[in-house]
Design an enzyme around this catalytic site. Structure first.
Site, mmCIF file in Angstrom:
data_model
loop_
_atom_site.group_PDB
_atom_site.id
_atom_site.type_symbol
_atom_site.label_atom_id
_atom_site.label_comp_id
_atom_site.label_asym_id
_atom_site.label_seq_id
_atom_site.Cartn_x
_atom_site.Cartn_y
_atom_site.Cartn_z
ATOM 1 N N LYS A 53 -14.024 38.775 -12.715
ATOM 2 C CA LYS A 53 -15.388 39.096 -13.195
ATOM 3 C C LYS A 53 -16.029 37.859 -13.827
ATOM 4 O O LYS A 53 -16.437 36.966 -13.130
ATOM 5 C CB LYS A 53 -15.333 40.262 -14.186
ATOM 6 C CG LYS A 53 -14.426 41.409 -13.771
ATOM 7 C CD LYS A 53 -14.884 42.125 -12.528
ATOM 8 C CE LYS A 53 -13.955 43.282 -12.204
ATOM 9 N NZ LYS A 53 -13.850 43.591 -10.797
ATOM 10 N N ASP A 107 -7.237 45.677 -22.063
ATOM 11 C CA ASP A 107 -8.055 45.103 -20.995
ATOM 12 C C ASP A 107 -9.353 44.614 -21.649
ATOM 13 O O ASP A 107 -10.146 45.396 -22.159
ATOM 14 C CB ASP A 107 -8.340 46.186 -19.948
ATOM 15 C CG ASP A 107 -9.170 45.667 -18.767
ATOM 16 O OD1 ASP A 107 -9.916 44.690 -18.939
ATOM 17 O OD2 ASP A 107 -9.077 46.273 -17.679
ATOM 18 N N TYR A 157 -10.464 51.812 -16.971
ATOM 19 C CA TYR A 157 -10.861 51.536 -15.582
ATOM 20 C C TYR A 157 -10.098 52.477 -14.637
ATOM 21 O O TYR A 157 -8.878 52.647 -14.782
ATOM 22 C CB TYR A 157 -10.514 50.064 -15.335
ATOM 23 C CG TYR A 157 -10.599 49.560 -13.934
ATOM 24 C CD1 TYR A 157 -11.791 49.605 -13.215
ATOM 25 C CD2 TYR A 157 -9.479 48.985 -13.320
ATOM 26 C CE1 TYR A 157 -11.858 49.107 -11.928
ATOM 27 C CE2 TYR A 157 -9.537 48.479 -12.036
ATOM 28 C CZ TYR A 157 -10.730 48.550 -11.335
ATOM 29 O OH TYR A 157 -10.792 48.055 -10.071
#
Ligand SMILES: Cc1ncc(COP(=O)(O)O)c(C=O)c1O
Length: 387
Positions: free
Chosen positions: A203, A178, A107
């Site tokens: 999320k 992650d 990310y």
């Protein structure tokens, strides 16, 4: 207990709360003690119990208990966002002189803000590795952390987690992962050799685009103390309403993910047949390069995937995106609604070259009827090609 049962039953104690199904939301800073002895008593384990708002309340502990049970961890620490979970975990296990080995597909803010800014400023050496290759040649005696994300949330490569973890372990490094794309429902990293799992609960756990939340699940007491101490020292604590919303989202995680996957597979398969599309990046598709590993390790796919278009102008792309009715443009994902954003893949890597026919798009497929979503995209493609 099976994971669907854990989702429903963990993190709540109706018998301690007048029989009420959900845990109460404790808004607290000050916690008072009835006697000097109680005030001065040290908990058997640092951070245990209700001490002060920053160290957590029963609402925080309820969320942490449920997430921890799902991940099969030693303990879980809730923090105020996914990026907080990433930075706190890295800062907990790295110091000046150490080396961190980070997958090239992570990310963006993990790379730019945590690694290239915070860690480098703290004297930590960071290098990036090709997520599809063994890490052997990159490991150094100073390597203390190997950090991965699988699939990467922009390019969706699947990493052989067990193989990377075995190499890292042999070199004495901890593996941090992650797991936001999969959630504990579709992949349990600790079962594959990962030491610390990070998830942006913002999320899929939150699931309704209305909460900022991160969770860190560790596999030993020593790791817990380090993570909890670092979060506390940085003054990081999630708000009680956000913990409550995270826990509430968790209850329906399984049914939502099932529908996200069903819808996403339908839309992604349709996109593969479109003349405007050069490639779909989604490990759930049979011809995706990561499909075999995904099938080996994951019990399903979430609703986030990428698309590489054939060469088009920026103006044509704007015409397509601006006119969409159901897909909104916005960062983040994991909520009940569909989203689409342009992605510039070539710019976000340093170790691996990324070459693609044209520009990229990242789609989050929500819980709408996929036929309506495809119609929205089809009209978008008509604007793209007419431009
Ligand atoms: C894969 C991944 N990890 C972490 C984060 C950060 O989460 P947050 O936005 O809660 O800080 C994001 C956010 O988009 C993400 O996509």
């Amino acid at each position: 207990m099976k994971k669907d049962t854990l989702l429903v039953h963990r993190g709540r104690k109706p018998d301690e709360n007048f029989g009420i199904v959900n845990p109460p939301v404790y808004h607290a800073s000050t916690v008072t003690f009835p006697t000097l002895a109680a005030y001065e008593a040290k908990p058997k384990r640092p951070f245990d119990g209700v001490q002060y708002g920053r160290t957590g309340t029963p609402t925080t502990f309820a969320l942490e208990d449920a997430v921890n049970a799902l991940y099969g961890g030693h303990d879980t620490v809730a923090v105020s966002s996914g990026l907080a979970a990433i930075s706190i975990s890295m800062m907990a296990f790295l110091q000046a002189g150490d080396h961190a080995l980070v997958a090239d597909n992570v990310y963006g803010p993990t790379r730019q803000r945590t690694c290239d800014t915070l860690l480098k400023r703290s004297g930590v050496d960071v290098t990036y590795f090709d997520p599809l290759k063994p890490i052997t040649e990159h490991l150094k005696p100073e390597t203390k952390v190997v950090y991965i994300e699988s699939p990467g949330s922009l390019t969706f490569e699947i990493i052989d987690v067990a193989a990377v973890a075995a190499e890292a372990k042999a070199a004495g490094a901890l593996v941090l992962m992650d797991n936001t794309w999969a959630t504990p429902f579709l992949f349990r990293p600790l079962d594959h050799g990962v030491d610390i799992v990070i998830e942006a609960a913002t999320k899929y756990i939150g699931g309704h685009s209305d909460v900022m939340l991160g969770v860190i699940t560790v596999s030993t007491e020593e790791q817990f103390q380090r993570v909890k101490y670092t979060a506390n020292a940085m003054g990081n604590c999630p708000g009680p309403d956000d913990c409550y919303l995270g826990l509430r989202g968790l209850r329906t995680l399984s049914v939502r993910l099932e529908r996200h996957q069903k819808n996403a597979i339908k839309v992604a398969t349709w996109l593969q047949g479109r003349p405007e599309v050069s490639r779909v990046l989604y490990p759930a598709l049979k011809d995706d390069p990561g499909h075999a590993l995904w099938k080996r390790d994951f019990s399903g796919a979430s609703g986030l995937f990428g698309v590489i278009l054939n060469e088009v102008s920026k103006d044509a792309m704007a015409l397509m995106l601006d006119g969409l009715e159901l897909f909104a443009m916005g960062a983040s994902w994991g909520g009940y609604e569909s989203l689409i954003i342009p992605i510039e893949l070539a710019k976000i890597r340093t170790t691996t070259e990324w070459s693609a026919a044209g520009p990229g798009l990242r789609l989050h497929i929500g819980l709408e009827d996929p036929d309506d979503l495809m119609e929205d995209l089809e009209k978008g493609f008509a604007r793209l090609t007419a431009a």
